[in-house]
Design a protein around this motif. Structure first.
Motif, PDB file in Angstrom:
ATOM      1  N   GLY A  22       0.791  -1.223   0.000  1.00  0.00           N
ATOM      2  CA  GLY A  22       0.000   0.000   0.000  1.00  0.00           C
ATOM      3  C   GLY A  22       0.823   1.272   0.000  1.00  0.00           C
ATOM      4  O   GLY A  22       1.818   1.389   0.714  1.00  0.00           O
ATOM      5  N   ALA A  23       0.399   2.238  -0.817  1.00  0.00           N
ATOM      6  CA  ALA A  23       1.095   3.522  -0.915  1.00  0.00           C
ATOM      7  C   ALA A  23       0.770   4.431   0.267  1.00  0.00           C
ATOM      8  O   ALA A  23       1.313   5.528   0.361  1.00  0.00           O
ATOM      9  CB  ALA A  23       0.711   4.213  -2.219  1.00  0.00           C
ATOM     10  N   ASP A  24      -0.107   3.965   1.150  1.00  0.00           N
ATOM     11  CA  ASP A  24      -0.476   4.791   2.296  1.00  0.00           C
ATOM     12  C   ASP A  24       0.578   4.731   3.398  1.00  0.00           C
ATOM     13  O   ASP A  24       0.510   5.459   4.379  1.00  0.00           O
ATOM     14  CB  ASP A  24      -1.833   4.325   2.851  1.00  0.00           C
ATOM     15  N   ARG A  25       1.562   3.898   3.220  1.00  0.00           N
ATOM     16  CA  ARG A  25       2.593   3.799   4.252  1.00  0.00           C
ATOM     17  C   ARG A  25       3.761   4.731   3.913  1.00  0.00           C
ATOM     18  O   ARG A  25       3.978   5.093   2.761  1.00  0.00           O
ATOM     19  CB  ARG A  25       3.139   2.366   4.301  1.00  0.00           C
ATOM     20  N   PRO A  26       4.567   5.077   4.916  1.00  0.00           N
ATOM     21  CA  PRO A  26       5.770   5.857   4.615  1.00  0.00           C
ATOM     22  C   PRO A  26       6.796   5.025   3.837  1.00  0.00           C
ATOM     23  O   PRO A  26       6.810   3.788   3.946  1.00  0.00           O
ATOM     24  CB  PRO A  26       6.300   6.252   5.991  1.00  0.00           C
ATOM     25  N   TRP A  27       7.616   5.723   3.068  1.00  0.00           N
ATOM     26  CA  TRP A  27       8.524   5.002   2.163  1.00  0.00           C
ATOM     27  C   TRP A  27       9.457   4.006   2.854  1.00  0.00           C
ATOM     28  O   TRP A  27       9.767   2.963   2.247  1.00  0.00           O
ATOM     29  CB  TRP A  27       9.284   5.968   1.251  1.00  0.00           C
ATOM     30  N   PRO A  28       9.898   4.241   4.106  1.00  0.00           N
ATOM     31  CA  PRO A  28      10.752   3.192   4.698  1.00  0.00           C
ATOM     32  C   PRO A  28       9.994   1.872   4.863  1.00  0.00           C
ATOM     33  O   PRO A  28      10.551   0.796   4.647  1.00  0.00           O
ATOM     34  CB  PRO A  28      11.145   3.779   6.066  1.00  0.00           C
ATOM     35  N   GLN A  29       8.713   1.981   5.228  1.00  0.00           N
ATOM     36  CA  GLN A  29       7.927   0.757   5.407  1.00  0.00           C
ATOM     37  C   GLN A  29       7.601   0.105   4.062  1.00  0.00           C
ATOM     38  O   GLN A  29       7.515  -1.126   3.965  1.00  0.00           O
ATOM     39  CB  GLN A  29       6.642   1.064   6.178  1.00  0.00           C
ATOM     40  N   ILE A  30       7.424   0.917   3.048  1.00  0.00           N
ATOM     41  CA  ILE A  30       7.144   0.352   1.715  1.00  0.00           C
ATOM     42  C   ILE A  30       8.350  -0.447   1.226  1.00  0.00           C
ATOM     43  O   ILE A  30       8.223  -1.595   0.781  1.00  0.00           O
ATOM     44  CB  ILE A  30       6.780   1.475   0.724  1.00  0.00           C
ATOM     45  N   GLY A  31       9.516   0.157   1.340  1.00  0.00           N
ATOM     46  CA  GLY A  31      10.728  -0.548   0.895  1.00  0.00           C
ATOM     47  C   GLY A  31      10.945  -1.829   1.682  1.00  0.00           C
ATOM     48  O   GLY A  31      11.257  -2.885   1.098  1.00  0.00           O
ATOM     49  N   ALA A  32      10.774  -1.745   2.990  1.00  0.00           N
ATOM     50  CA  ALA A  32      10.992  -2.930   3.822  1.00  0.00           C
ATOM     51  C   ALA A  32       9.954  -4.015   3.516  1.00  0.00           C
ATOM     52  O   ALA A  32      10.288  -5.207   3.462  1.00  0.00           O
ATOM     53  CB  ALA A  32      10.935  -2.541   5.301  1.00  0.00           C
ATOM     54  N   ALA A  33       8.707  -3.609   3.297  1.00  0.00           N
ATOM     55  CA  ALA A  33       7.656  -4.599   3.031  1.00  0.00           C
ATOM     56  C   ALA A  33       7.910  -5.328   1.710  1.00  0.00           C
ATOM     57  O   ALA A  33       7.710  -6.545   1.612  1.00  0.00           O
ATOM     58  CB  ALA A  33       6.287  -3.915   3.008  1.00  0.00           C
ATOM     59  N   VAL A  34       8.368  -4.600   0.703  1.00  0.00           N
ATOM     60  CA  VAL A  34       8.696  -5.251  -0.571  1.00  0.00           C
ATOM     61  C   VAL A  34       9.868  -6.215  -0.364  1.00  0.00           C
ATOM     62  O   VAL A  34       9.848  -7.364  -0.830  1.00  0.00           O
ATOM     63  CB  VAL A  34       9.013  -4.207  -1.659  1.00  0.00           C
ATOM     64  N   GLY A  35      10.871  -5.762   0.369  1.00  0.00           N
ATOM     65  CA  GLY A  35      12.011  -6.644   0.643  1.00  0.00           C
ATOM     66  C   GLY A  35      11.588  -7.902   1.377  1.00  0.00           C
ATOM     67  O   GLY A  35      12.012  -9.016   1.031  1.00  0.00           O
ATOM     68  N   GLN A  36      10.719  -7.737   2.370  1.00  0.00           N
ATOM     69  CA  GLN A  36      10.276  -8.905   3.133  1.00  0.00           C
ATOM     70  C   GLN A  36       9.434  -9.847   2.276  1.00  0.00           C
ATOM     71  O   GLN A  36       9.480 -11.063   2.459  1.00  0.00           O
ATOM     72  CB  GLN A  36       9.485  -8.442   4.362  1.00  0.00           C
ATOM     73  N   ALA A  37       8.675  -9.281   1.353  1.00  0.00           N
ATOM     74  CA  ALA A  37       7.881 -10.150   0.468  1.00  0.00           C
ATOM     75  C   ALA A  37       8.802 -11.017  -0.380  1.00  0.00           C
ATOM     76  O   ALA A  37       8.521 -12.194  -0.624  1.00  0.00           O
ATOM     77  CB  ALA A  37       6.976  -9.293  -0.425  1.00  0.00           C
TER      78      ALA A  37
END
Ligand SMILES: O=C(CO)[C@H](O)[C@H](O)COP(=O)(O)O
Length: 176
Positions: free
Chosen positions: A44-59
């Motif tokens: 989701g784009a509703d999160r701040p960019w650090p969480q977006i990057g980390a979430a993609v990495g974790q996926a």
């Protein structure tokens, strides 16, 4: 002339984790291209960019996706965040040969791009180069293993103190 890049031949659909902190013509063009490759898992784009990057990495490292794409204004923030996840090798690319090289020589598993700087067609070409470069050069296996060692707090054997000292002397400015 360079030999053609090896082509990806997916046995099934590739699963791609995608996250961006904004939505514009460039991100839409990239998403459209990615959707044609397989299943896109969106963060989701509703999160701040650090969480977006980390979430993609974790996926990617968690097995929910084969490869990832992150985008933010610069591309750097989401790349840095993704690279905090052990096992992620996120590479910022702005030209197709950089993206292809990141796959070939770095075994990059996450592509990072600037959604502000790259025009839609350029971003798609960069993504295409990334996804169409199938696998790392076998000659780079030792270097990829050194990268993997950094995930586990083990200093790679090549980065011994002697090497660091030599580099330090070389870059130290001359002075009194
Ligand atoms: O490029 C970025 C991070 O590298 C961000 O997209 C940019 O800093 C804007 O972030 P925010 O909307 O949270 O201010």
């Amino acid at each position: 002339m360079d030999p053609p890049l090896p082509r990806l031949t997916y046995a099934g659909l590739v699963r791609i984790a995608y996250g961006a902190d904004d939505d514009n013509e460039t991100t839409r063009a990239v998403l459209d291209y990615l959707s044609g490759l397989g299943e896109v898992v969106r963060v989701g784009a509703d999160r701040p960019w650090p969480q977006i990057g980390a979430a993609v990495g974790q996926a990617v490292t968690g097995g929910d996706a084969d490869l990832g794409v992150v985008m933010c204004w610069t591309g750097t923030g989401t790349a840095i965040a993704a690279n905090k996840v052990p096992g992620v090798r996120a590479a910022l690319a702005w030209e197709p040969w950089i993206a292809a090289g990141a796959r070939k020589w770095n075994d990059a598993n996450v592509l990072a791009m600037s959604l502000k700087r790259l025009a839609p067609d350029v971003a798609v070409e960069v993504a295409r180069a990334f996804f169409e470069t199938a696998e790392p050069d076998p000659d780079e296996a030792a270097n990829i293993a050194l990268l993997a060692a950094l995930d586990h707090d083990q200093p790679p054997a090549a980065v011994d103190q002697g090497v660091c000292a030599r580099v330090g002397r070389r870059v130290r400015p001359q002075g009194p």
